[in-house]
Design a protein around this motif. Structure first.
Motif, mmCIF file in Angstrom:
data_model
loop_
_atom_site.group_PDB
_atom_site.id
_atom_site.type_symbol
_atom_site.label_atom_id
_atom_site.label_comp_id
_atom_site.label_asym_id
_atom_site.label_seq_id
_atom_site.Cartn_x
_atom_site.Cartn_y
_atom_site.Cartn_z
ATOM 1 N N ILE A 175 0.852 -1.197 0.000
ATOM 2 C CA ILE A 175 0.000 0.000 0.000
ATOM 3 C C ILE A 175 0.880 1.238 0.000
ATOM 4 O O ILE A 175 1.860 1.318 0.750
ATOM 5 C CB ILE A 175 -0.939 0.010 1.227
ATOM 6 N N PHE A 176 0.566 2.200 -0.847
ATOM 7 C CA PHE A 176 1.339 3.437 -0.956
ATOM 8 C C PHE A 176 0.406 4.635 -0.874
ATOM 9 O O PHE A 176 -0.635 4.672 -1.530
ATOM 10 C CB PHE A 176 2.103 3.470 -2.283
ATOM 11 N N VAL A 185 -5.962 -1.101 -6.616
ATOM 12 C CA VAL A 185 -7.126 -0.354 -6.151
ATOM 13 C C VAL A 185 -6.642 1.037 -5.758
ATOM 14 O O VAL A 185 -5.712 1.176 -4.957
ATOM 15 C CB VAL A 185 -7.808 -1.039 -4.951
ATOM 16 N N VAL A 186 -7.239 2.062 -6.368
ATOM 17 C CA VAL A 186 -6.910 3.452 -6.067
ATOM 18 C C VAL A 186 -8.007 4.006 -5.169
ATOM 19 O O VAL A 186 -9.177 4.042 -5.556
ATOM 20 C CB VAL A 186 -6.804 4.291 -7.357
ATOM 21 N N TYR A 228 11.412 7.892 -1.216
ATOM 22 C CA TYR A 228 10.743 6.663 -0.762
ATOM 23 C C TYR A 228 10.009 5.994 -1.918
ATOM 24 O O TYR A 228 10.084 4.773 -2.110
ATOM 25 C CB TYR A 228 9.771 7.024 0.362
ATOM 26 N N ALA A 229 9.311 6.812 -2.709
ATOM 27 C CA ALA A 229 8.536 6.279 -3.837
ATOM 28 C C ALA A 229 9.443 5.700 -4.912
ATOM 29 O O ALA A 229 9.201 4.593 -5.419
ATOM 30 C CB ALA A 229 7.657 7.378 -4.429
ATOM 31 N N ALA A 269 4.049 10.976 -9.863
ATOM 32 C CA ALA A 269 2.686 11.517 -9.934
ATOM 33 C C ALA A 269 1.855 11.077 -8.734
ATOM 34 O O ALA A 269 1.095 11.872 -8.157
ATOM 35 C CB ALA A 269 2.012 11.067 -11.232
ATOM 36 N N LEU A 270 1.977 9.818 -8.342
ATOM 37 C CA LEU A 270 1.242 9.318 -7.179
ATOM 38 C C LEU A 270 1.673 10.038 -5.907
ATOM 39 O O LEU A 270 0.840 10.363 -5.045
ATOM 40 C CB LEU A 270 1.468 7.808 -7.038
ATOM 41 N N THR A 271 2.968 10.305 -5.783
ATOM 42 C CA THR A 271 3.489 11.022 -4.609
ATOM 43 C C THR A 271 2.932 12.431 -4.541
ATOM 44 O O THR A 271 2.479 12.894 -3.489
ATOM 45 C CB THR A 271 5.027 11.066 -4.659
#
Length: 367
Positions: free
Chosen positions: A5-6, A26-27, A233-234, A342-344
């Motif tokens: 999980i992030f 799953v977002v 981290y990412a 992008a997620l970060t």
């Protein structure tokens, strides 16, 4: 297994193995009313697929994404978005030779030590194929950022010792060659270097650089959730990444303070910097200038050269790894770096919405 999980507000959970039925993500926490179509996701997925045989494996990866929930009539609904990518074109028998042998620079040994069992078919959960789920989720994060005027662009800065110098840099050219380098001329040198390594049954590594524009000042926290720390981290969470640099990175250690410090100046009330050695962060927060970082990738560990190793009984042996393996993973990793960045950013931007009471009042008064 934990650790799949992030994120905190914009959160993803990935699942699946390289030779299982499917991989997916799953977002959760994605805002509603973001326009997105399957084609937007597939554009990202296509960039990760094997392409030119000079730089990638011969295996075919269709990677067709199935949207199971969270998107309706071309927009996000604010509910969890579930995406599935079914596996195909697998040749699990290619891995029977390493069932009882630990491959150097892979997770075989550590998986056995931790869990007492491992999926030897391509590495299972530790395979680079797991990143298809991150790329699918990253496409959604990019659409979120796009609506805010933020762009995330990664490219190959170096393949082995072949590096794109500043004077040769042309961002428009990075989509014109199979190694995603911002210089077609340097890309030809890189291709020759890869070809030589491949002919010698070897592999190479390289550097992916990422440029982020349009980010306003103040994104990120000052202690444990620094923007640069969260990015590190990412990016270090990508399996083959062995080093991360922000801005001038390790070169900063060689500079004097008078050389490194980014001097401010103002133009028409807008704050600017003469240089950007910090890479767009100050005190763990974005400073409004371009965000720039580098990810250093190790050479592909699966090579056909004879290597010393041990088997599951602890006896010394040799291994030669044959099958469909990339001589370099860097060009395909470019979109993975973009996706994790992008997620970060999406996560930190949503976390930032509660940092200032005036902002909260302004948002709440619009209800």
């Amino acid at each position: 297994m934990s650790g799949s999980i992030f994120g905190k507000m914009f959160r993803i959970s990935t699942f699946g193995e390289s030779h299982g039925e499917a991989l997916g993500v799953v977002v959760d926490g994605c805002p509603s009313n973001i326009p997105i179509a399957l084609e937007d996701i597939m554009k990202n997925m296509d960039r990760r697929k094997p392409g030119n045989p000079k730089v990638a494996t011969a295996r075919k990866e269709d990677d067709q994404v199935e949207i199971l929930s969270g998107i309706f009539e071309g927009k996000t609904t604010g509910t969890p978005i579930a995406l599935l990518i079914r596996n195909g074109n697998q040749k699990s028998h290619d891995y029977t030779q390493i069932k009882d042998v630990y491959r150097p620079s892979h997770a075989d040994f550590t998986f056995d030590q931790k869990y007492g069992i491992r999926d030897y078919r391509g590495g299972g959960r530790s395979s680079g194929r797991e990143t298809v789920a991150r790329v699918a989720a990253g496409a959604i994060a990019k659409k979120f950022l796009e609506a805010l005027g933020i762009t995330v662009t990664a490219y190959t800065r170096a393949i082995g010792p072949i590096t794109v110098a500043p004077e040769a840099f042309c961002l428009d050219e990075c989509r014109e060659n199979p190694v995603n380098m911002p210089s077609n001329q340097v890309a030809e040198e890189a291709l020759a270097f890869i070809a030589e390594a491949k002919a010698n049954c070897d592999s190479v590594g390289g550097v992916v650089e990422c440029l982020i524009t349009g980010l306003k000042p103040g994104i990120g926290e000052t202690v444990f959730d620094k923007l640069d720390a969260r990015l590190a981290y990412a990016i270090m969470g990508i399996g083959a990444v062995k080093a991360f640099e922000m801005g001038s990175g390790i070169e900063a250690a060689k500079m004097l303070g008078s050389e490194y410090n980014d001097a401010f100046y103002s133009t028409d009330g807008k704050v600017n910097k003469h240089t950007n050695h910090s890479g767009g962060t100050l005190g763990g927060m974005s400073d409004g200038s371009n965000l720039i970082f580098k990810a250093h990738f190790k050479p592909t560990p699966s090579i056909a050269k004879a290597q010393q190793t041990i088997n599951t009984s602890g006896k010394n042996t040799q291994i030669e790894i044959h099958g469909r393996h990339d001589p370099v993973i860097v060009p395909r990793a470019v979109v993975v770096v973009e996706s994790m960045a992008a997620l970060t950013l999406a996560d930190l931007i949503l976390c930032d919405l509660g940092a200032n009471m005036d902002h909260i009042k302004a948002l709440y008064s619009k209800k």
